[in-house]
Design a protein around this motif. Structure first.
Motif, PDB file in Angstrom:
ATOM      1  N   SER A 158       0.863  -1.348   0.143  1.00 53.98           N
ATOM      2  CA  SER A 158       0.137  -0.007  -0.002  1.00 53.98           C
ATOM      3  C   SER A 158       0.866   1.381  -0.053  1.00 53.98           C
ATOM      4  O   SER A 158       0.413   2.108  -0.599  1.00 53.98           O
ATOM      5  CB  SER A 158      -0.983   0.164   1.065  1.00 53.98           C
ATOM      6  OG  SER A 158      -0.321   0.349   2.443  1.00 53.98           O
ATOM      7  N   THR A 201       0.642   3.914  -2.947  1.00 53.26           N
ATOM      8  CA  THR A 201       0.690   5.408  -2.597  1.00 53.26           C
ATOM      9  C   THR A 201       1.897   6.362  -3.092  1.00 53.26           C
ATOM     10  O   THR A 201       1.373   7.581  -3.605  1.00 53.26           O
ATOM     11  CB  THR A 201       0.528   5.635  -1.151  1.00 53.26           C
ATOM     12  OG1 THR A 201      -0.865   4.719  -0.532  1.00 53.26           O
ATOM     13  CG2 THR A 201       0.251   6.980  -0.894  1.00 53.26           C
ATOM     14  N   GLY A 226      -3.624   1.450  -3.482  1.00 55.65           N
ATOM     15  CA  GLY A 226      -3.095   1.370  -2.192  1.00 55.65           C
ATOM     16  C   GLY A 226      -4.041   1.258  -1.214  1.00 55.65           C
ATOM     17  O   GLY A 226      -3.972   0.508  -0.132  1.00 55.65           O
TER      18      GLY A 226
END
Length: 609
Positions: A149, A153, A168
């Motif tokens: 994640s 991001t 994400g």
């Protein structure tokens, strides 16, 4: 050798070395945490048990977590058969994947292959990471998904891409399906980074974050919705809850109760989980797990933010990982509920990333006196902390702390004046500082990999716990609250004889007691009361109905001394209280006891005495 070839060689070496560290001698831990191993075995026999994360193939009760982490292990067992290796290898591979993802993230942040390799190495060699990537707890999958994640991001910030941001969010949702609300500790950092650094109008950033939130809810909420809407009579009891509710488990026992200590059904809580406070991560229980480079990560991360002002990727990366580290670290330090040292594996990626990002950023500016001063101070502080942590290990390689001190303090002195050194000498000094910083955690990691770990509360390092619980009798052990049972040959043969005629070949109080019998016989064993023996499942009336209908063959007394009539080996069945105690009392009063392989067993098919 070209730079690209050198990087590929370094990455291949890092990942191969990580794989060897995580896979070598993996089978020595047996079932590791038999609580989860039994659920894996159950899922391999029943798709219903697979979906719900049931403790047994007949789906009497679930484990006390959402089941995503179990699914790769179940598929491995389906493909290769039930064994320690088929259960634990997926966990090790998840660790290798997490190292690869963190390497990729830090390389993109810094533009440096060396920084990416350093980040991967620090994660791979964190003692608690070695422990958990060789174990069958949910934490291995949790770390992999959360690192994913963070990477997604980062890509979203770089490309101002809602698709990457949605990915994400989805990965955080899947992490929720792995270990529930703990997954959300990274959300403040992920959201803050996108809000601050995405090159978009403010409203577009907010809109993208809402899309990511929706993606997270879908990825993590679909399973909860199905379980909540599924008729309770046709699904297993939700283990860890007191009213058979997945929402109560999510928000209570595995949610806010962990923060406040108000956990109905817990076997401890409050002061029972160690002293809280800002220095909790450095205490005698937790320090050796993850604290080695934690101050260095904070020093270098903050310094990277300061000295890299105006450099978008480095500033964004340092902000993301500092947010991860601070929020997660403070939560672990101050939470009053159930807390175990191995939870700190969630800090390891942030520590590794910040050490690498900060070291690279400062090294590029080492000619400035304040920068060389920070590098020298960080090296000296890390060396001092390593000396203290190694000294706690007593007579375990006592010479090592002096080697670390010699190398570390010498490197710190040289770093203070590194701007005056020839380039090659400077690189040697930097390498020496890295060796000194990693020597302690590497030694602990090697000791961790060389030590079999079983039970519910393992710890890393040379004094790592191999599990507790379970009073051992002749030829077997009844297990207990924290350790699985180990039945002898005679009892195992009894359980497997005419097993097809029973829904459950046996019942036992507590999931760990039931787990060992189930893993040995590969037949369903009912875990009365769930993990702690304190869940109100089944009720006495339900249990009596199961017995009257000929669905349970044996009742096996626990050996954990948790109470109950004649508790312990050779007496009546012990129990965790509540309905478990009622069932234990009824069995002891209604059926004839016999001792098999040192364990007290009641044949429920023999009729009431």
């Amino acid at each position: 050798m070209t730079t690209q070839t050198a990087h590929r060689t370094g990455l291949a070496t890092l990942l191969l070395g990580t794989a060897v560290l995580y896979l070598w001698g993996l089978g020595s831990s047996g079932w590791a945490n038999s609580f989860y191993a039994a659920a894996v075995q159950a899922g391999s026999e029943s798709w219903k048990a697979f979906f719900f994360g049931s403790s047994d193939a007949a789906s009497s009760i679930t484990v006390d977590k959402t089941p995503l982490s179990l699914w790769p292990m179940v598929l491995s067992v389906k493909a290769f058969g039930l064994s320690s290796w088929s259960i634990l290898v997926p966990q090790a591979l998840e660790g290798v994947a997490a190292v690869a993802l963190l390497h990729a993230s830090v390389r993109r942040t810094t533009g440096s292959a060396a920084a990416g390799l350093l980040a991967g190495a620090v994660l791979a060699l964190t003692p608690v990471a070695v422990l958990m990537f060789r174990f069958d707890n949910p934490d291995a999958m949790l770390v992999l998904l959360l690192v994913g994640s963070a990477y997604a991001t980062q890509r979203a910030v770089e490309a101002t891409s809602v698709r990457w941001l949605a990915l994400g969010g989805a990965l955080v949702g899947l992490a929720f399906l792995t270990k529930m609300l703990q997954a959300f500790l990274v959300l403040p950092a992920l959201a803050l980074v996108y809000l601050l650094f995405a090159a978009l109008p403010w409203r577009r950033r907010v809109l993208h974050l809402l899309v990511a939130f929706g993606s997270m809810v879908l990825a993590g909420g679909w399973w909860l919705a199905i379980v909540e809407l599924w008729p309770a009579a046709s699904r297993p009891y939700i283990g860890g809850s007191q009213d058979n509710s997945i929402l109560e488990l999510t928000l209570g026992y595995n949610g806010f109760g962990r923060l406040t200590g108000d956990e109905t059904g817990s076997v401890g809580g409050g002061g029972g989980w160690g002293s809280t406070g800002l220095l909790r991560m450095f205490d005698s229980e937790i320090g050796g797990q993850v604290a080695w480079l934690l101050p260095a990560a904070l020093f270098l991360g903050v310094a990277a933010l300061w000295f890299a002002r105006g450099r978008g990727p480095v500033t964004a990366g340092a902000t993301l990982w500092l947010g991860w580290l601070v929020v997660t670290g403070l939560t672990f330090s101050l939470m009053a509920g159930i807390f175990h040292a191995y939870y700190t594996v969630a800090l390891a990626p942030a520590v590794a990333a910040l050490v690498a990002i900060g070291a690279h950023t400062l090294w590029q500016r080492r000619d400035a006196l304040p920068v060389s001063g920070v590098l020298a101070f960080t090296t000296a502080f890390t060396t001092s902390l390593s000396f203290v942590l190694l000294d706690r290990a007593g007579d375990w390689h006592p010479w090592l702390k002096y080697v670390v001190a010699t190398l570390g303090f010498a490197a710190a002195l040289m770093l203070a004046g590194v701007r005056h050194l020839p380039r090659r000498v400077g690189h040697v000094v930097a390498a020496t500082a890295i060796v000194a910083g990693l020597a302690g955690p590497t030694a602990y990691s090697l000791a961790t990999a060389a030590t079999p770990h079983t039970g519910s509360i393992p710890t890393a390092g040379p004094t790592g716990s191999t599990g507790t619980g379970g009073t051992r009798g002749p030829g077997g052990a009844a297990g207990g609250l924290l350790n699985g049972s180990t039945p002898g040959a005679t009892l195992t043969a009894m359980l497997t004889s005419d097993a097809s005629g029973w829904t459950w070949v046996a019942a036992a109080v507590g999931s760990n007691s039931a787990a060992g019998y189930q893993l040995a016989s590969q037949e369903p064993v009912m875990a009365i009361g769930g993990f702690n023996g304190s869940d109100p499942s089944p009720t006495l009336a339900q249990f009596q109905t199961y017995v009257a209908d000929g669905q349970i063959h044996y009742f096996i007394a626990s050996g954990d001394g948790m109470g109950g009539p004649g508790g312990g080996m050779g007496g009546g069945p012990s129990a965790g209280g509540g309905t478990s105690s009622e069932i234990a009392t009824w069995v002891a009063a209604s059926f004839e006891a016999q001792t098999v392989d040192g364990v007290t067993v009641y044949d429920l098919s023999s009729g009431v005495v």
